[in-house]
Design an enzyme around this catalytic site. Structure first.
Site, short mmCIF file in Angstrom:
data_model
loop_
_atom_site.label_atom_id
_atom_site.label_comp_id
_atom_site.label_asym_id
_atom_site.label_seq_id
_atom_site.Cartn_x
_atom_site.Cartn_y
_atom_site.Cartn_z
N ASN A 10 0.85 -1.19 0.00
CA ASN A 10 0.00 0.00 0.00
C ASN A 10 0.89 1.24 0.00
O ASN A 10 1.48 1.59 1.01
CB ASN A 10 -0.91 -0.03 1.24
CG ASN A 10 -1.82 1.19 1.32
OD1 ASN A 10 -1.95 1.96 0.36
ND2 ASN A 10 -2.44 1.38 2.47
N LYS A 12 -0.04 4.23 -0.23
CA LYS A 12 -0.76 5.35 0.40
C LYS A 12 -0.61 6.61 -0.47
O LYS A 12 -0.57 6.49 -1.70
CB LYS A 12 -0.28 5.56 1.85
CG LYS A 12 -0.37 4.27 2.67
CD LYS A 12 -0.12 4.48 4.14
CE LYS A 12 -0.22 3.15 4.86
NZ LYS A 12 -0.07 3.29 6.32
N HIS A 94 -9.33 0.54 5.27
CA HIS A 94 -8.07 0.86 5.95
C HIS A 94 -8.33 1.84 7.08
O HIS A 94 -9.17 2.73 6.96
CB HIS A 94 -7.06 1.45 4.96
CG HIS A 94 -5.67 1.49 5.49
ND1 HIS A 94 -5.26 2.47 6.39
CD2 HIS A 94 -4.59 0.69 5.31
CE1 HIS A 94 -3.99 2.25 6.71
NE2 HIS A 94 -3.57 1.19 6.07
N GLU A 96 -6.90 4.36 8.15
CA GLU A 96 -6.75 5.79 7.85
C GLU A 96 -8.04 6.34 7.23
O GLU A 96 -8.40 7.49 7.47
CB GLU A 96 -5.55 6.01 6.91
CG GLU A 96 -4.23 5.81 7.64
CD GLU A 96 -3.08 5.38 6.76
OE1 GLU A 96 -2.02 5.09 7.31
OE2 GLU A 96 -3.25 5.29 5.53
N GLU A 164 -4.93 -5.09 10.80
CA GLU A 164 -3.96 -4.02 11.00
C GLU A 164 -4.24 -3.31 12.32
O GLU A 164 -5.13 -2.46 12.40
CB GLU A 164 -4.05 -3.01 9.86
CG GLU A 164 -3.68 -3.58 8.51
CD GLU A 164 -3.20 -2.48 7.56
OE1 GLU A 164 -2.10 -2.62 7.03
OE2 GLU A 164 -3.93 -1.50 7.38
N GLY A 170 2.68 2.42 10.91
CA GLY A 170 3.59 3.55 10.73
C GLY A 170 4.25 4.05 11.99
O GLY A 170 4.93 5.07 11.98
N SER A 210 3.56 -1.91 10.39
CA SER A 210 5.02 -1.81 10.48
C SER A 210 5.71 -3.13 10.13
O SER A 210 6.68 -3.53 10.77
CB SER A 210 5.44 -1.32 11.86
OG SER A 210 4.95 0.00 12.09
#
Length: 247
Positions: A10, A12, A94, A96, A164, A170, A210
């Site tokens: 991904n 992003k 996701h 985010e 996730e 991250g 990560s």
């Protein structure tokens, strides 16, 4: 039937035309494990060029899609437009998008339903926040996300689940192999109980959060971890090492 190991990248909202081309060229030249399904998700602006440049063995995914046919939906991309462009995958749910863009479990499920029913496979993401984990609610949160999905779909064959933990995305923090395996096993148990044994046996469950070339080998050995959804590391040459972690 053995589940084929799956590694998604991904990108992003990262990359330029030249850097994305470089990533694809690096993957094209690399000796990738043929027993791993590899899919990369560049920003929407670069989907066409990535599909044109990437060798056919590499799948390409969008990072979002809308749950309606073509029409007056400014800024959105339709499933039929993805298919017309040779894009067979999309990442949905996701964290985010769930947190920053306030996409609800129901919205994610609706998009997943529309995509899969119209021929695009989905990397469907779920996961808990640090507060939820510390409150002991991890499995409850994920079960709720899965329930919203089950309410709208009946065919799971075009869905890959990606766990996730939001607190690990991250941040450099990684769930231990034991923590990851525990959640993956609970997702498979939920699928067994709430959907069917066949769906539980066949659905691939990825870990994301990560993932790097340093931790991927240990994680890949766990029996319910069927691959990875990789963020930042997918922009680096070490992404090849993650794809080849089983070799």
């Amino acid at each position: 039937m053995a589940r084929k190991f799956f590694v998604g990248g991904n990108f992003k909202m990262n990359g330029t035309l030249s850097s994305v081309k470089e990533i694809v060229e690096n993957l094209n030249k690399a000796q990738l494990d043929p027993n791993v399904e590899t899919v990369i998700a560049p920003p929407a602006l670069y989907l066409l060029v990535v599909r044109e440049l990437a060798k056919k063995e590499i799948g390409v995914a969008a990072q979002n899609v809308y749950d309606k046919p073509n029409g007056a939906f400014t800024g959105e991309i339709s499933v039929s437009q993805l298919k017309d462009s040779g894009i067979d995958w999309v990442i949905l749910g996701h964290s985010e998008r769930r947190t920053i863009l306030a996409e609800s479990d129901q919205t994610v499920a609706s998009k997943t339903k529309f995509a899969t029913e119209n021929g695009v496979s989905v990397i469907w993401c779920c996961g808990e926040s640090l507060e939820q984990r510390e409150a002991g609610k991890t499995l409850e949160v994920i079960a709720s996300q899965l329930s919203a999905l089950k309410a709208q779909i009946s065919d799971w064959r075009k869905i890959v689940v990606a766990y996730e933990p939001i607190w690990a995305i991250g941040t450099g923090k990684v769930a231990t192999t034991e923590q990851a395996q525990e959640v993956h096993a609970s997702i498979r148990a939920w699928l067994t109980k709430e959907v069917s044994q066949a769906v539980a046996d066949e659905t691939r469950i990825l870990y994301g959060g990560s993932v790097s070339e340093k931790n991927c080998k240990d994680l890949s050995k766990e029996k319910d971890i069927d691959g990875f959804l990789v963020g930042g590391a997918s922009l680096k040459p070490a992404f090849v090492d993650i794809i080849n972690c089983k070799v």
